[in-house]
Structure formats: C-alpha cells, structure tokens
Design a protein around this motif. Structure first.
Motif, PDB file in Angstrom:
ATOM      1  N   GLU A   5       0.822  -1.071   0.007  1.00 27.79           N
ATOM      2  CA  GLU A   5      -0.018   0.070  -0.049  1.00 27.79           C
ATOM      3  C   GLU A   5       0.817   1.163   0.035  1.00 27.79           C
ATOM      4  O   GLU A   5       0.614   2.108  -0.964  1.00 27.79           O
ATOM      5  CB  GLU A   5      -0.933   0.104   1.137  1.00 27.79           C
ATOM      6  CG  GLU A   5      -2.096  -1.104   0.864  1.00 27.79           C
ATOM      7  CD  GLU A   5      -3.100  -1.066   2.254  1.00 27.79           C
ATOM      8  OE1 GLU A   5      -4.076  -1.018   2.052  1.00 27.79           O
ATOM      9  OE2 GLU A   5      -2.461  -0.956   3.496  1.00 27.79           O
ATOM     10  N   PHE A  15      -4.820   1.117  -5.229  1.00 26.38           N
ATOM     11  CA  PHE A  15      -4.627   0.016  -4.687  1.00 26.38           C
ATOM     12  C   PHE A  15      -5.763  -0.503  -3.688  1.00 26.38           C
ATOM     13  O   PHE A  15      -6.067   0.302  -2.936  1.00 26.38           O
ATOM     14  CB  PHE A  15      -3.176  -0.041  -4.068  1.00 26.38           C
ATOM     15  CG  PHE A  15      -2.936  -1.351  -3.126  1.00 26.38           C
ATOM     16  CD1 PHE A  15      -2.168  -2.298  -3.892  1.00 26.38           C
ATOM     17  CD2 PHE A  15      -3.310  -1.465  -1.932  1.00 26.38           C
ATOM     18  CE1 PHE A  15      -1.688  -3.639  -3.190  1.00 26.38           C
ATOM     19  CE2 PHE A  15      -2.942  -2.600  -1.289  1.00 26.38           C
ATOM     20  CZ  PHE A  15      -2.250  -3.791  -2.192  1.00 26.38           C
ATOM     21  N   ALA A  17      -7.697  -3.631  -1.428  1.00 29.31           N
ATOM     22  CA  ALA A  17      -7.592  -5.051  -1.161  1.00 29.31           C
ATOM     23  C   ALA A  17      -8.801  -5.452  -0.494  1.00 29.31           C
ATOM     24  O   ALA A  17      -9.575  -4.795   0.442  1.00 29.31           O
ATOM     25  CB  ALA A  17      -6.484  -5.024   0.026  1.00 29.31           C
ATOM     26  N   ARG A  34      -4.596 -14.830  -4.103  1.00 27.56           N
ATOM     27  CA  ARG A  34      -4.414 -13.289  -4.255  1.00 27.56           C
ATOM     28  C   ARG A  34      -4.463 -12.885  -5.697  1.00 27.56           C
ATOM     29  O   ARG A  34      -3.797 -13.577  -6.327  1.00 27.56           O
ATOM     30  CB  ARG A  34      -3.439 -12.907  -3.230  1.00 27.56           C
ATOM     31  CG  ARG A  34      -3.491 -13.175  -1.703  1.00 27.56           C
ATOM     32  CD  ARG A  34      -2.557 -12.264  -0.989  1.00 27.56           C
ATOM     33  NE  ARG A  34      -2.810 -12.589   0.479  1.00 27.56           N
ATOM     34  CZ  ARG A  34      -2.200 -11.866   1.365  1.00 27.56           C
ATOM     35  NH1 ARG A  34      -1.494 -10.940   0.991  1.00 27.56           N
ATOM     36  NH2 ARG A  34      -2.469 -12.134   2.589  1.00 27.56           N
ATOM     37  N   ALA A  36      -4.475 -10.139  -8.580  1.00 29.97           N
ATOM     38  CA  ALA A  36      -3.975  -8.528  -8.849  1.00 29.97           C
ATOM     39  C   ALA A  36      -4.680  -8.555 -10.208  1.00 29.97           C
ATOM     40  O   ALA A  36      -4.679  -9.059 -11.054  1.00 29.97           O
ATOM     41  CB  ALA A  36      -2.758  -8.258  -8.733  1.00 29.97           C
ATOM     42  N   ILE A  38      -4.741  -5.388 -13.129  1.00 33.43           N
ATOM     43  CA  ILE A  38      -4.058  -4.066 -13.508  1.00 33.43           C
ATOM     44  C   ILE A  38      -4.618  -3.553 -14.861  1.00 33.43           C
ATOM     45  O   ILE A  38      -4.877  -4.313 -15.770  1.00 33.43           O
ATOM     46  CB  ILE A  38      -2.523  -4.359 -13.903  1.00 33.43           C
ATOM     47  CG1 ILE A  38      -1.917  -4.785 -12.387  1.00 33.43           C
ATOM     48  CG2 ILE A  38      -1.940  -3.350 -14.503  1.00 33.43           C
ATOM     49  CD1 ILE A  38      -0.502  -5.032 -12.691  1.00 33.43           C
ATOM     50  N   ALA A  68       2.044  -5.460  -6.866  1.00 38.02           N
ATOM     51  CA  ALA A  68       1.213  -6.781  -6.662  1.00 38.02           C
ATOM     52  C   ALA A  68       1.973  -7.868  -6.063  1.00 38.02           C
ATOM     53  O   ALA A  68       1.455  -8.491  -5.282  1.00 38.02           O
ATOM     54  CB  ALA A  68       0.577  -7.286  -8.267  1.00 38.02           C
ATOM     55  N   ALA A  71       1.965  -7.354  -2.584  1.00 37.15           N
ATOM     56  CA  ALA A  71       1.008  -7.712  -1.860  1.00 37.15           C
ATOM     57  C   ALA A  71       0.806  -9.171  -1.881  1.00 37.15           C
ATOM     58  O   ALA A  71      -0.371  -9.710  -1.329  1.00 37.15           O
ATOM     59  CB  ALA A  71      -0.194  -7.100  -2.495  1.00 37.15           C
ATOM     60  N   ALA A  73       0.281 -11.445  -4.447  1.00 36.72           N
ATOM     61  CA  ALA A  73      -0.604 -11.759  -5.676  1.00 36.72           C
ATOM     62  C   ALA A  73       0.045 -13.098  -6.244  1.00 36.72           C
ATOM     63  O   ALA A  73       1.270 -13.351  -6.442  1.00 36.72           O
ATOM     64  CB  ALA A  73      -0.841 -10.874  -6.793  1.00 36.72           C
ATOM     65  N   LEU A  76      -2.384 -12.763 -11.880  1.00 33.86           N
ATOM     66  CA  LEU A  76      -2.183 -11.377 -12.039  1.00 33.86           C
ATOM     67  C   LEU A  76      -3.112 -11.414 -13.551  1.00 33.86           C
ATOM     68  O   LEU A  76      -2.654 -12.194 -14.465  1.00 33.86           O
ATOM     69  CB  LEU A  76      -0.764 -10.914 -12.278  1.00 33.86           C
ATOM     70  CG  LEU A  76      -0.499  -9.534 -12.748  1.00 33.86           C
ATOM     71  CD1 LEU A  76      -1.077  -8.621 -11.853  1.00 33.86           C
ATOM     72  CD2 LEU A  76       1.047  -9.479 -13.073  1.00 33.86           C
TER      73      LEU A  76
END
Length: 79
Positions: A5, A15, A17, A34, A36, A38, A68, A71, A73, A76
C-alpha cells in the motif's frame, strides 16, 4: 499489505484489497488465492515515437506488477 500500500501510494497507483469469506473445507487445508488486476492507461504523449510510448507503458506496468508481488498476488490479470 502495508508495504504494498505504501509503495502504491508513492507511485500514485490505485490499490485496493478485499477479502471474500468462505466456509472452511473439511477435507483439506485452506488455500489462499490473491488476485491482482491491472488496468493501465497511456503513459506517454501519443505524439512521441511508438517505441517511447511502449517503453513508458512497460515501465509503468513493471512498477504495478512489483506492487502486486509485494501484496502476495499469485494470479495477475492485465488489461
């Protein structure tokens, strides 16, 4: 997530979550996925040479992919 973050804020990347609760399965350990997503936009003026435009987008997306990864991820999606 705090580090991701902070990096997103530094790079002016939006960003978010979210956690989706689910019932625990009885036959196996829980799996955490997780994801992500984009979505990028033009990163350089369209009157620049195409290679410069492409490289600007690549540089911007590379930063987003790094956030990502921070975090955690493991899926993706790029648009």
């Amino acid at each position: 997530l705090d580090q991701a973050e902070a990096k997103a804020k530094e790079l002016a990347i939006d960003f978010k979550a979210y956690k989706i609760p689910a019932l625990e399965e009885q036959g196996r350990a829980p799996r955490h996925v997780r994801i992500a997503a984009i979505q990028n936009k033009i990163a350089a003026s369209t009157d620049l040479p195409v290679l410069e435009q492409r490289n600007a987008i690549y540089d911007k997306i590379e930063e987003m992919v790094a956030v990502a990864a921070m975090a955690g991820a493991n899926v993706l999606c790029l648009q």
